[in-house]
Enzyme design. Structure first.
Site, short mmCIF file in Angstrom:
data_model
loop_
_atom_site.label_atom_id
_atom_site.label_comp_id
_atom_site.label_asym_id
_atom_site.label_seq_id
_atom_site.Cartn_x
_atom_site.Cartn_y
_atom_site.Cartn_z
N CYS A 115 0.85 -1.18 0.00
CA CYS A 115 0.00 0.00 0.00
C CYS A 115 0.89 1.24 0.00
CB CYS A 115 -0.95 0.09 1.18
SG CYS A 115 -2.13 -1.24 1.26
N ARG A 166 4.01 -0.43 -4.72
CA ARG A 166 3.68 -0.96 -3.40
C ARG A 166 2.34 -1.71 -3.37
NH1 ARG A 166 6.89 1.54 0.45
NH2 ARG A 166 5.48 0.86 2.07
N TRP A 178 -2.74 -2.71 -1.72
CA TRP A 178 -2.45 -4.13 -1.89
C TRP A 178 -3.35 -4.83 -0.88
CZ3 TRP A 178 -0.67 -8.31 0.98
CH2 TRP A 178 -0.25 -9.42 0.24
N ASN A 237 -1.92 1.92 5.70
CA ASN A 237 -1.03 0.88 5.19
C ASN A 237 -0.65 0.02 6.38
OD1 ASN A 237 1.06 -0.66 4.13
ND2 ASN A 237 2.55 1.02 4.19
N GLY A 238 -1.01 -1.26 6.33
CA GLY A 238 -0.69 -2.15 7.45
C GLY A 238 -1.86 -3.05 7.75
N GLU A 272 16.93 -18.21 -7.51
CA GLU A 272 16.57 -16.83 -7.88
C GLU A 272 15.99 -16.79 -9.31
OE1 GLU A 272 16.00 -14.20 -6.48
OE2 GLU A 272 16.29 -12.58 -7.90
N LYS A 298 12.26 -15.41 -10.12
CA LYS A 298 12.03 -14.30 -11.07
C LYS A 298 11.04 -14.73 -12.13
CE LYS A 298 13.28 -11.38 -9.54
NZ LYS A 298 14.16 -11.19 -8.40
N GLU A 355 7.44 -14.91 -10.80
CA GLU A 355 6.87 -13.60 -10.52
C GLU A 355 6.45 -12.86 -11.79
OE1 GLU A 355 8.96 -11.16 -7.18
OE2 GLU A 355 10.49 -12.01 -8.47
N HIS A 384 16.75 -36.81 -6.97
CA HIS A 384 15.98 -37.30 -5.84
C HIS A 384 14.51 -36.88 -5.92
CE1 HIS A 384 19.67 -38.70 -4.02
NE2 HIS A 384 20.22 -37.55 -4.39
N LYS A 438 5.86 -4.46 -3.88
CA LYS A 438 7.31 -4.36 -3.69
C LYS A 438 7.73 -4.43 -2.23
CE LYS A 438 11.37 -3.15 -5.43
NZ LYS A 438 11.93 -4.34 -6.04
C1 F6R Z 1 11.52 -10.82 -5.61
C2 F6R Z 1 11.25 -9.82 -4.61
C3 F6R Z 1 10.86 -10.26 -3.23
C4 F6R Z 1 11.70 -9.49 -2.21
C5 F6R Z 1 11.21 -9.81 -0.78
C6 F6R Z 1 12.07 -9.14 0.26
O1 F6R Z 1 11.82 -10.26 -6.83
O2 F6R Z 1 11.35 -8.65 -4.86
O3 F6R Z 1 10.99 -11.63 -3.07
O4 F6R Z 1 13.03 -9.85 -2.37
O5 F6R Z 1 9.89 -9.39 -0.64
O6 F6R Z 1 12.03 -7.75 0.13
P1 F6R Z 1 13.13 -6.82 0.77
O7 F6R Z 1 14.42 -7.14 0.14
O8 F6R Z 1 12.66 -5.43 0.45
O9 F6R Z 1 13.13 -7.10 2.24
#
Ligand code: F6R
Length: 612
Positions: free
Chosen positions: A2, A27, A74, A100-101, A485, A489, A492, A508, A607
């Site tokens: 948010c 956000r 969000w 937000n929260g 990773e 990616k 997502e 396995h 984010k």
């Molecule tokens: C993946 C991504 C998330 C963040 C996770 C932690 O692309 O962006 O998995 O890595 O939400 O966020 P931070 O690093 O802001 O604590």
């Protein structure tokens, strides 16, 4: 999660709020809304969907007001919809509020309010808190500020709240606990936002509001108080950020811009810290606390998502170079189990946003037990940066695309440099090895640049495999976390199911998935176990899986085993993750684009995950 924006001053509030919401859209983008106050009339507009849908729905409206608040959501409590969008208005229509929260004890409060005859227009916890405030105000015949203070003492959970009231023509009241709030100080105006991006255009002077603080904000006045009603002197900081850093700068998407920025963000991260000619790494956060770190029996790394993957790479590096045992924990698990944390334990917290709720709470818990927190954070002045005892910023600049890219490579660089400083002090690394790694680190920006020049090769591969239903990513050693990773990616950004696995572990279980329709991405750069991963490729090839490999220049064996391959410059195995991750970032980007996905705002994600 948010985004919130507020403005009070002499200018028109709506354009400032709208622009701010667009900047904060990373956000959350389930719905958005604004509340504007003029001549004692409170107008609230909200809409399901992205901010642009709100904007379009308001074309032609007269939206004049010099005070207002706006929100991009969000969803937590209640589906994305017009009615659940913020701002919410109180039952008597006098107050508009954004939040937000999460208010954790909202159900209890709601049932009390229902008994008192309140009804609710939305399913949100926010509307419950708002009517709780209204009810307190009514019963105590007090100011909104006082009612808010009483309410906040009774709620549990996290919040950043902005509210405006009909009877308060130019005042925004704000409060925070656990969710971020920055106030920009202009001339006869104030700006409020979840981060500095909506503010930077107007002023560089900001105040970061702390937990349990309340702000009473008028055009010419900013009063900060604690929940005990004591006044606090605002601490004004200068923003070290340029407007260009939060704009797309000619790229189609922030994600692409951020991938392509990596040669310079990695350079910025090294700049002023690493000098191979002088055999030197200067990191005051490490240097000033070296005794604390050296006496640690073990290091705990706490993070989420992509940052957790950086933690896994760091585990391998620190154990190899420093010979200190390392454990890497998901913050969300760490905070709820009963972990052993002792006085003097060293915890490395990794976070791009510095606001991730799970990480933050895990750190608070560890700090209470006397742990020493070393923060590896990108967002300057963020909550995790502030709770840390020491740390090092990644200096990647604002990361706006929802998928983390340049922050990840920044984290790897900081963690690598940290390990090198500690190892040298501990004498667990030879001078030759130390110097060689310094030289290699200095070469990374150039090597990343070389990889990016061939981005079109990855685009072609992406086109070829964009219709796959599943992907498998396999790597060994330092490249195993990169397999994780790469899979994250792709999930997502392209909504394709993907799994990351240690290449040998594939036998396995996951090998059962392999058939002629499964693309298997091997991260198979030249390292001591290269022959082993070649055998793993053979195993996939024998089962007709489609092999896409990321390999070192000069590798003559892997191309024959691969359906498609991408070469990266030769690098030490400790440095390789900084390079191998780049084609995987590009792969997810190009597959996402080929599938028509809004890669900067993929569905369901946000984010900065400020709820648990
Ligand atoms: C993946 C991504 C998330 C963040 C996770 C932690 O692309 O962006 O998995 O890595 O939400 O966020 P931070 O690093 O802001 O604590």
């Amino acid at each position: 999660m948010c985004g919130i924006v507020g403005y009070t001053g002499k200018k028109q509030a709506y354009p400032i709020i709208l622009k701010g919401l667009k900047r904060l859209e990373y956000r959350g983008y389930d719905s958005s809304g604004v509340a504007l106050l003029k001549n004692g009339i409170l107008n609230v507009y909200k809409k399901k969907g992205k901010v642009v849908e709100l904007e379009e729905s308001l074309l032609g409206e007269t939206l004049e007001a010099t005070i207002g608040i706006g929100h991009t959501r969000w969803a937590t409590h209640g589906e994305p919809s017009d009615k659940n969008a913020h701002p919410h208005t109180s039952a008597n229509g006098n107050i508009a509020m954004i939040h937000n929260g999460i208010i954790e004890n909202y159900a209890l409060i709601k049932s009390d309010l229902l008994k008192k005859g309140y009804s609710f227009k939305s399913e949100t916890d926010t509307e419950v808190l708002l009517n709780f405030i209204e009810d307190i105000q009514k019963n105590n015949n007090c100011s909104i500020e006082e009612a808010l203070r009483i309410a906040l003492k009774r709620v549990t959970g996290a919040y950043c709240i902005l509210l405006i009231e009909k009877n308060n023509p130019d005042t925004i009241i704000a409060a925070r606990k656990g969710s971020p709030l920055v106030i920009g100080i202009g001339k006869g105006e104030h700006f409020l936002a979840s981060d500095a991006s909506p503010i930077i255009e107007y002023t560089k002077e900001v105040v970061y509001v702390n937990d349990y603080e309340l702000a009473i904000v008028k055009p010419d006045e900013l009063i900060l108080k604690n929940l005990g009603n004591e006044t606090i002197t605002p601490y004004i900081t200068k923003l070290d950020m340029e407007l260009a850093a939060i704009e797309k700068g000619g790229y189609e998407h922030f994600m692409l811009k951020e991938i392509f920025e990596q040669p310079s963000t990695i350079f910025d991260c090294l700049r002023g810290r690493l000098n191979s000619k002088e055999s030197l790494i200067k990191m005051s956060g490490v240097d000033d606390n070296i005794e604390q770190i050296l006496k640690a029996d073990r290091i705990l790394i706490i993070a989420c998502g992509t940052s957790w993957h950086a933690g896994l790479v760091a585990e391998y590096i620190i154990e190899e170079l420093c010979r200190i045992p390392v454990e890497v924990e998901y913050a969300s698990e760490f905070r709820y189990r009963n972990p052993i944390v002792n006085k003097g334990d060293v915890i490395i917290a990794i976070s791009q946003s510095g606001e991730t709720a799970d990480t933050l709470v895990a750190l608070e818990k560890a700090k209470e037990n006397g742990a020493f927190i070393f923060g590896v954070v990108n967002a300057v002045g963020s909550s995790i940066a502030r709770i840390s005892n020491a740390g090092a910023y990644t200096h990647a600049g604002p990361e706006i695309g929802v998928a983390s890219t340049k922050a990840f490579t920044g984290q790897l660089v900081v963690l690598m440099m940290t390990a090198l400083v500690v190892a040298r002090h501990k004498k667990s690394i030879s001078e030759d090895r130390y110097n060689a790694l310094l030289v290699e680190l200095e070469q990374v920006p150039e090597k990343v640049e070389a990889i990016l020049k061939n981005a079109d090769q990855i685009k072609t591969i992406a086109e070829k495999y964009k219709t796959a239903n599943d992907f498998l990513f396999l790597g060994r050693g330092y490249n195993f976390p990169i397999a994780l990773e790469g899979a994250l990616k792709l999930k997502e950004i392209s909504y394709i199911h993907a799994e990351g696995y240690p290449a040998a572990e594939m036998k396995h279980g996951p090998i059962a998935l392999v058939d002629e329709s499964l693309p298997v991405v091997f991260i198979a750069t030249k390292d001591p176990y290269h022959e082993k991963i070649i055998s793993n490729m053979q195993e996939i090839k024998a089962r007709k899986g489609k092999i896409i490999s990321i390999i070192s220049e000069g590798d003559t064996i892997s191309p024959d085993l691969s359906n498609d391959y991408f070469c990266i410059p030769i690098a030490d195995e400790l440095i390789a993750p900084l390079l191998t991750v780049i084609p995987l970032q590009l792969l997810s980007y190009y597959v996402g684009i080929a599938k028509g996905i809004d890669v900067d705002k993929p569905r369901n994600l946000a984010k900065s995950v400020t709820v648990e």
